[in-house]
Design a protein around this motif. Structure first.
Motif, PDB file in Angstrom:
ATOM      1  N   ARG A  64      20.390  44.138  21.792  1.00 26.56           N
ATOM      2  CA  ARG A  64      21.155  44.172  20.462  1.00 26.56           C
ATOM      3  C   ARG A  64      22.702  43.808  20.565  1.00 26.56           C
ATOM      4  O   ARG A  64      23.342  43.476  19.812  1.00 26.56           O
ATOM      5  CB  ARG A  64      21.043  45.507  19.669  1.00 26.56           C
ATOM      6  CG  ARG A  64      19.930  45.854  19.159  1.00 26.56           C
ATOM      7  CD  ARG A  64      19.631  47.298  18.808  1.00 26.56           C
ATOM      8  NE  ARG A  64      18.283  47.866  18.143  1.00 26.56           N
ATOM      9  CZ  ARG A  64      17.754  47.461  17.188  1.00 26.56           C
ATOM     10  NH1 ARG A  64      18.401  47.025  16.072  1.00 26.56           N
ATOM     11  NH2 ARG A  64      16.510  47.928  16.785  1.00 26.56           N
ATOM     12  N   HIS A  65      22.907  44.254  21.919  1.00 26.33           N
ATOM     13  CA  HIS A  65      24.507  43.898  22.153  1.00 26.33           C
ATOM     14  C   HIS A  65      24.701  42.581  22.053  1.00 26.33           C
ATOM     15  O   HIS A  65      26.086  42.116  21.878  1.00 26.33           O
ATOM     16  CB  HIS A  65      24.940  44.625  23.546  1.00 26.33           C
ATOM     17  CG  HIS A  65      24.528  44.128  24.580  1.00 26.33           C
ATOM     18  ND1 HIS A  65      24.819  42.641  25.146  1.00 26.33           N
ATOM     19  CD2 HIS A  65      23.622  44.512  25.504  1.00 26.33           C
ATOM     20  CE1 HIS A  65      23.810  42.388  26.204  1.00 26.33           C
ATOM     21  NE2 HIS A  65      23.351  43.516  26.498  1.00 26.33           N
ATOM     22  N   LEU A  66      24.102  41.731  22.067  1.00 25.68           N
ATOM     23  CA  LEU A  66      24.493  40.121  21.911  1.00 25.68           C
ATOM     24  C   LEU A  66      24.867  39.894  20.511  1.00 25.68           C
ATOM     25  O   LEU A  66      25.481  38.989  20.331  1.00 25.68           O
ATOM     26  CB  LEU A  66      23.024  39.340  22.267  1.00 25.68           C
ATOM     27  CG  LEU A  66      22.592  39.227  23.650  1.00 25.68           C
ATOM     28  CD1 LEU A  66      21.398  38.279  23.830  1.00 25.68           C
ATOM     29  CD2 LEU A  66      23.909  38.721  24.586  1.00 25.68           C
ATOM     30  N   ARG A  67      24.763  40.751  19.543  1.00 29.34           N
ATOM     31  CA  ARG A  67      25.342  40.601  18.092  1.00 29.34           C
ATOM     32  C   ARG A  67      26.939  40.610  18.515  1.00 29.34           C
ATOM     33  O   ARG A  67      27.596  39.817  17.663  1.00 29.34           O
ATOM     34  CB  ARG A  67      25.007  41.678  17.304  1.00 29.34           C
ATOM     35  CG  ARG A  67      26.041  42.368  16.487  1.00 29.34           C
ATOM     36  CD  ARG A  67      26.572  43.518  17.340  1.00 29.34           C
ATOM     37  NE  ARG A  67      25.591  44.745  17.281  1.00 29.34           N
ATOM     38  CZ  ARG A  67      25.589  45.811  18.371  1.00 29.34           C
ATOM     39  NH1 ARG A  67      26.436  45.748  19.432  1.00 29.34           N
ATOM     40  NH2 ARG A  67      24.485  46.475  18.478  1.00 29.34           N
ATOM     41  N   ASN A  68      27.225  41.120  19.456  1.00 26.99           N
ATOM     42  CA  ASN A  68      28.843  41.173  19.709  1.00 26.99           C
ATOM     43  C   ASN A  68      29.359  39.642  20.104  1.00 26.99           C
ATOM     44  O   ASN A  68      30.618  39.494  20.099  1.00 26.99           O
ATOM     45  CB  ASN A  68      29.183  42.190  20.856  1.00 26.99           C
ATOM     46  CG  ASN A  68      29.178  43.435  20.384  1.00 26.99           C
ATOM     47  OD1 ASN A  68      28.940  43.846  19.329  1.00 26.99           O
ATOM     48  ND2 ASN A  68      28.922  44.473  21.483  1.00 26.99           N
TER      49      ASN A  68
END
Length: 290
Positions: A64-68
């Motif tokens: 999910r951190h790739l949303r950053n």
């Protein structure tokens, strides 16, 4: 995964000898309250877009951190166009979009561009095996990453980053800052360190690397290269071929990374104290005997 006892011992010894990349280099450069609030505010203001992006990432097996990445690329603004011509939430350049079949007109389509970004990021991860290098490659392109790796003679970001464009270095810093704000920085750093261990220890699904693949450890100027070669029973010429420029680096900086084939590294670690003791007695500098 099959691992014999020798491989297990090798991994354990190298793990103790290989320093982790931590807060000394790869970390958030801005942990201020204002920075955290700013990133969180942008995420909260675009909750529907963020939810869709996270869902798409998870469906592709991505963190999910790739949303950053979309956060720092565009602040989730699908209508934004950069000065260089990158368009949309994921800031696709025309060539990058075409590579994955995304038309120029669809670069600001949230659904299509996110699906394309997920495929692109998954492919980059297969190639680089850590998210920090993936973020850098997404920004400057695989060609620039290859050039930086070649210039640094290393595939590890904390070594080759200095050969990347300044914009890319800052981009990675922004990503780490965003991950700090969302509470995911440690996961990113753990992934990077895990990738480093895999690079140092194993290849081909867990088998020991052959002699062309090198493990690394740090040494200081107290070590004499001639004595290292003597204790390991290798030619000095061979030792220097694994470590180009090490003599100058030890003289100038007082420390350097020592690269050895994985089957020789355990011998060095076992004899490290003896090698240093001999070095101190026989020479105060790691010069090469003529």
């Amino acid at each position: 995964m099959k691992m014999n006892l020798k491989n297990i011992l090798l991994a354990a010894m190298l793990l103790m000898a290989t320093p982790m990349v931590n807060a000394q280099f790869l970390t958030a450069s801005d942990t201020s309250e204002n920075s955290v609030k700013r990133y969180k505010s942008i995420i909260n203001a675009n909750k529907e877009i963020v939810d869709f992006i996270e869902y798409s990432l998870v469906q592709k097996g991505l963190p999910r951190h790739l949303r950053n990445l979309a956060l720092i690329e565009s602040h989730f603004n699908r209508n934004i166009t950069s000065g260089a011509g990158a368009v949309g939430v994921w800031q696709f350049m025309t060539a990058h979009a075409n590579q994955y079949g995304l038309t120029e007109q669809n670069r600001n389509d949230l659904y299509k561009s996110t699906k394309t970004a997920a495929v692109s990021l998954a492919n980059l991860y297969k190639k680089y095996n850590n998210w920090i290098t993936v973020v850098a490659a997404y920004n400057c392109g695989e060609g620039n990453i290859a050039k930086a790796m070649a210039a640094a003679n290393s595939s590890q970001y904390h070594v080759f980053y200095k050969f990347l464009p300044e914009e890319t270095i800052n981009h990675v810093k922004k990503y780490l800052n965003a991950c700090y704000a969302t509470g995911e920085l440690q996961a990113v750093l753990s992934n990077y360190n895990s990738s480093r261990m895999n690079t140092v220890f194993f290849a081909d699904g867990g088998s020991k690397k052959d002699n062309s693949q090198l493990a690394e450890t740090d040494i200081n100027a107290g070590f004499n290269l001639n004595i290292i070669a003597d204790e390991l029973d290798v030619d000095m010429e061979k030792l220097l071929s694994w470590n180009p420029g090490i003599s100058d680096e030890l003289k100038q900086k007082g420390q350097s990374t020592l690269y050895l084939p994985t089957d020789l590294m355990p011998d060095f670690l076992l004899r490290k104290t003896k090698i240093l003791s001999r070095s101190v007695k026989e020479s105060n500098t790691p010069t090469i005997r003529q």
